[in-house]
Design an enzyme around this catalytic site. Sequence first.
Site, PDB file in Angstrom:
ATOM      1  N   GLU A 188       4.890  -5.353   7.190  1.00 17.74           N
ATOM      2  CA  GLU A 188       4.103  -4.313   7.874  1.00 17.74           C
ATOM      3  C   GLU A 188       4.540  -4.073   9.314  1.00 17.74           C
ATOM      4  O   GLU A 188       4.460  -2.944   9.801  1.00 17.74           O
ATOM      5  CB  GLU A 188       2.614  -4.669   7.856  1.00 17.74           C
ATOM      6  CG  GLU A 188       1.931  -4.477   6.506  1.00 17.74           C
ATOM      7  CD  GLU A 188       1.986  -5.712   5.625  1.00 17.74           C
ATOM      8  OE1 GLU A 188       2.819  -6.620   5.879  1.00 17.74           O
ATOM      9  OE2 GLU A 188       1.197  -5.779   4.674  1.00 17.74           O
ATOM     10  N   ALA A 195       0.872  -1.171   0.000  1.00 15.43           N
ATOM     11  CA  ALA A 195       0.000   0.000   0.000  1.00 15.43           C
ATOM     12  C   ALA A 195       0.912   1.226   0.000  1.00 15.43           C
ATOM     13  O   ALA A 195       2.072   1.141   0.426  1.00 15.43           O
ATOM     14  CB  ALA A 195      -0.873  -0.012   1.251  1.00 15.43           C
ATOM     15  N   GLU A 235      -0.307  -9.398  -0.737  1.00 16.85           N
ATOM     16  CA  GLU A 235      -1.736  -9.648  -0.475  1.00 16.85           C
ATOM     17  C   GLU A 235      -2.538  -9.640  -1.771  1.00 16.85           C
ATOM     18  O   GLU A 235      -3.476 -10.419  -1.932  1.00 16.85           O
ATOM     19  CB  GLU A 235      -2.259  -8.600   0.518  1.00 16.85           C
ATOM     20  CG  GLU A 235      -1.664  -8.832   1.904  1.00 16.85           C
ATOM     21  CD  GLU A 235      -1.935  -7.685   2.868  1.00 16.85           C
ATOM     22  OE1 GLU A 235      -1.561  -6.543   2.553  1.00 16.85           O
ATOM     23  OE2 GLU A 235      -2.529  -7.934   3.926  1.00 16.85           O
ATOM     24  N   GLY A 261       0.837  -5.100   0.874  1.00 15.39           N
ATOM     25  CA  GLY A 261      -0.350  -5.166   0.017  1.00 15.39           C
ATOM     26  C   GLY A 261      -0.076  -5.791  -1.349  1.00 15.39           C
ATOM     27  O   GLY A 261      -0.995  -6.280  -2.006  1.00 15.39           O
TER      28      GLY A 261
HETATM   29  N1  CAA Z   1       4.645   3.190  -0.579  1.00 12.69           N
HETATM   30  C1  CAA Z   1       5.043   4.378  -1.059  1.00 12.69           C
HETATM   31  N2  CAA Z   1       6.205   4.553  -1.721  1.00 12.69           N
HETATM   32  C2  CAA Z   1       6.966   3.451  -1.893  1.00 12.69           C
HETATM   33  C3  CAA Z   1       6.610   2.200  -1.415  1.00 12.69           C
HETATM   34  C4  CAA Z   1       5.371   2.081  -0.724  1.00 12.69           C
HETATM   35  N3  CAA Z   1       4.919   0.919  -0.267  1.00 12.69           N
HETATM   36  N4  CAA Z   1       7.579   1.305  -1.724  1.00 12.69           N
HETATM   37  C5  CAA Z   1       8.516   2.006  -2.386  1.00 12.69           C
HETATM   38  N5  CAA Z   1       8.161   3.309  -2.494  1.00 12.69           N
HETATM   39  C6  CAA Z   1       8.879   4.403  -3.126  1.00 12.69           C
HETATM   40  C7  CAA Z   1      10.077   4.827  -2.266  1.00 12.69           C
HETATM   41  O1  CAA Z   1       9.640   5.721  -1.246  1.00 12.69           O
HETATM   42  C8  CAA Z   1      10.968   5.471  -3.300  1.00 12.69           C
HETATM   43  O2  CAA Z   1      10.460   6.766  -3.560  1.00 12.69           O
HETATM   44  P1  CAA Z   1      11.484   8.021  -3.650  1.00 12.69           P
HETATM   45  O3  CAA Z   1      12.300   7.725  -4.882  1.00 12.69           O
HETATM   46  O4  CAA Z   1      10.565   9.178  -3.801  1.00 12.69           O
HETATM   47  O5  CAA Z   1      12.296   8.017  -2.396  1.00 12.69           O
HETATM   48  C9  CAA Z   1      10.706   4.621  -4.555  1.00 12.69           C
HETATM   49  O6  CAA Z   1       9.469   3.923  -4.335  1.00 12.69           O
HETATM   50  C10 CAA Z   1      11.788   3.575  -4.800  1.00 12.69           C
HETATM   51  O7  CAA Z   1      11.917   2.822  -3.607  1.00 12.69           O
HETATM   52  P2  CAA Z   1      13.334   2.647  -2.838  1.00 12.69           P
HETATM   53  O8  CAA Z   1      14.218   3.812  -3.106  1.00 12.69           O
HETATM   54  O9  CAA Z   1      13.005   2.320  -1.408  1.00 12.69           O
HETATM   55  O10 CAA Z   1      13.884   1.373  -3.613  1.00 12.69           O
HETATM   56  P3  CAA Z   1      14.850   0.255  -3.028  1.00 12.69           P
HETATM   57  O11 CAA Z   1      15.250  -0.588  -4.180  1.00 12.69           O
HETATM   58  O12 CAA Z   1      15.931   0.857  -2.180  1.00 12.69           O
HETATM   59  O13 CAA Z   1      13.929  -0.623  -2.027  1.00 12.69           O
HETATM   60  C11 CAA Z   1      11.928  -1.802  -1.392  1.00 12.69           C
HETATM   61  C12 CAA Z   1      12.832  -1.330  -2.555  1.00 12.69           C
HETATM   62  C13 CAA Z   1      12.668  -2.836  -0.531  1.00 12.69           C
HETATM   63  C14 CAA Z   1      10.692  -2.415  -2.012  1.00 12.69           C
HETATM   64  C15 CAA Z   1      11.555  -0.570  -0.525  1.00 12.69           C
HETATM   65  O14 CAA Z   1      11.045   0.449  -1.383  1.00 12.69           O
HETATM   66  C16 CAA Z   1      10.523  -0.846   0.531  1.00 12.69           C
HETATM   67  O15 CAA Z   1      10.831  -1.408   1.558  1.00 12.69           O
HETATM   68  N6  CAA Z   1       9.256  -0.440   0.283  1.00 12.69           N
HETATM   69  C17 CAA Z   1       8.189  -0.572   1.253  1.00 12.69           C
HETATM   70  C18 CAA Z   1       7.697  -1.999   1.353  1.00 12.69           C
HETATM   71  C19 CAA Z   1       6.625  -2.087   2.414  1.00 12.69           C
HETATM   72  O16 CAA Z   1       6.860  -1.846   3.594  1.00 12.69           O
HETATM   73  N7  CAA Z   1       5.409  -2.465   1.993  1.00 12.69           N
HETATM   74  C20 CAA Z   1       4.284  -2.569   2.878  1.00 12.69           C
HETATM   75  C21 CAA Z   1       3.467  -1.304   2.827  1.00 12.69           C
HETATM   76  S1  CAA Z   1       2.222  -1.248   4.067  1.00 12.69           S
HETATM   77  C22 CAA Z   1       0.969  -2.203   3.488  1.00 12.69           C
HETATM   78  O17 CAA Z   1       1.029  -2.766   2.409  1.00 12.69           O
HETATM   79  C23 CAA Z   1      -0.203  -2.267   4.418  1.00 12.69           C
HETATM   80  C24 CAA Z   1      -1.249  -3.230   4.056  1.00 12.69           C
HETATM   81  O18 CAA Z   1      -1.101  -4.450   4.181  1.00 12.69           O
HETATM   82  C25 CAA Z   1      -2.565  -2.717   3.694  1.00 12.69           C
END
Ligand code: CAA
Length: 256
Positions: A136, A67, A116, A113
């Site tokens: 999460e 998400a 999911e 998500g």
């Molecule tokens: N939401 C918003 N933005 C996201 C994102 C997310 N879930 N995942 C990645 N991005 C964005 C980053 O913020 C970054 O943006 P900027 O360039 O503006 O900084 C861009 O995408 C590229 O990401 P990274 O620079 O972080 O890329 P990376 O290769 O270093 O890492 C990754 C990749 C490991 C996937 C890392 O981006 C990450 O950990 N993302 C989050 C994953 C996460 O925690 N997902 C769960 C979300 S909560 C959820 O889903 C709740 C639910 O169940 C309903």
Amino acid sequence: MENSESILLEIKDKIAFITINAPKRLNALNKHLIQKMSNLLCELSTRTDVRVLIITGSGNKAFVAGADIKEFSSFSKKQGEELSQTGHDLLFNKIATYPKPVIAAINGFALGGGLELAMACHIRIASDNAKLGQPEVSLGLIPGYGGTQRLTQLIGKGKAFEMILTGQVITAQEALHLKLINYVVSQEALITKSISLAKNMLANSPNAIKKAIKAVNATYGNIGLQNEVELFGQCFGTSDFKEGVQAFLEKRKPNF
Ligand code: CAA
């Protein structure tokens, strides 16, 4: 190729290819994308020229990275609960109970998500660069789009607890071993393999397929999902949530 804003659609030989296209944030799902996909699913459910759906992410890095964390970063408990409930209603439950087979072609990160979404689909195929996880808890949250239930159903309670409580991200090979996904193939073969599986289904009775999906789903009730919505919402009122999300936005590790 029709462009319905950030959801791309292509229909060929009775297969609908749906591509989630928000590469700048690794295809993370926001409210707008969820609504768009939901509308598209409604439309495709009655189209006779579509018999199987394949969902994938744009680019070669991510299926869906979860998400959209930025969108919900300042949500209240009530808004958090609504986020989860709306997601279930508009997209995740809709896919799980869809009357036509839905295949997830996981072309990279499938986190939170994103995993999911893949688990709501009936079948999952991943490319060998895919990484899957429910991270999460590192944000002070729990999975809120069905992960607590569907991961447990797919891989069993012990391994589901391990993945959810550690937030550990696993490789496609590990996911195959856990039966979280059906196949792992090379990146080049991902869509070909998905099409080949879809074609095996196209040969069968659409009416029987619809009833088979309903029959398999009959085992899985909604009580667990409802519980997840409430618990997910509760997380939003905590200082852990504030720290977890702040840490993500500042690109540092959280300090709980
Ligand atoms: N939401 C918003 N933005 C996201 C994102 C997310 N879930 N995942 C990645 N991005 C964005 C980053 O913020 C970054 O943006 P900027 O360039 O503006 O900084 C861009 O995408 C590229 O990401 P990274 O620079 O972080 O890329 P990376 O290769 O270093 O890492 C990754 C990749 C490991 C996937 C890392 O981006 C990450 O950990 N993302 C989050 C994953 C996460 O925690 N997902 C769960 C979300 S909560 C959820 O889903 C709740 C639910 O169940 C309903």
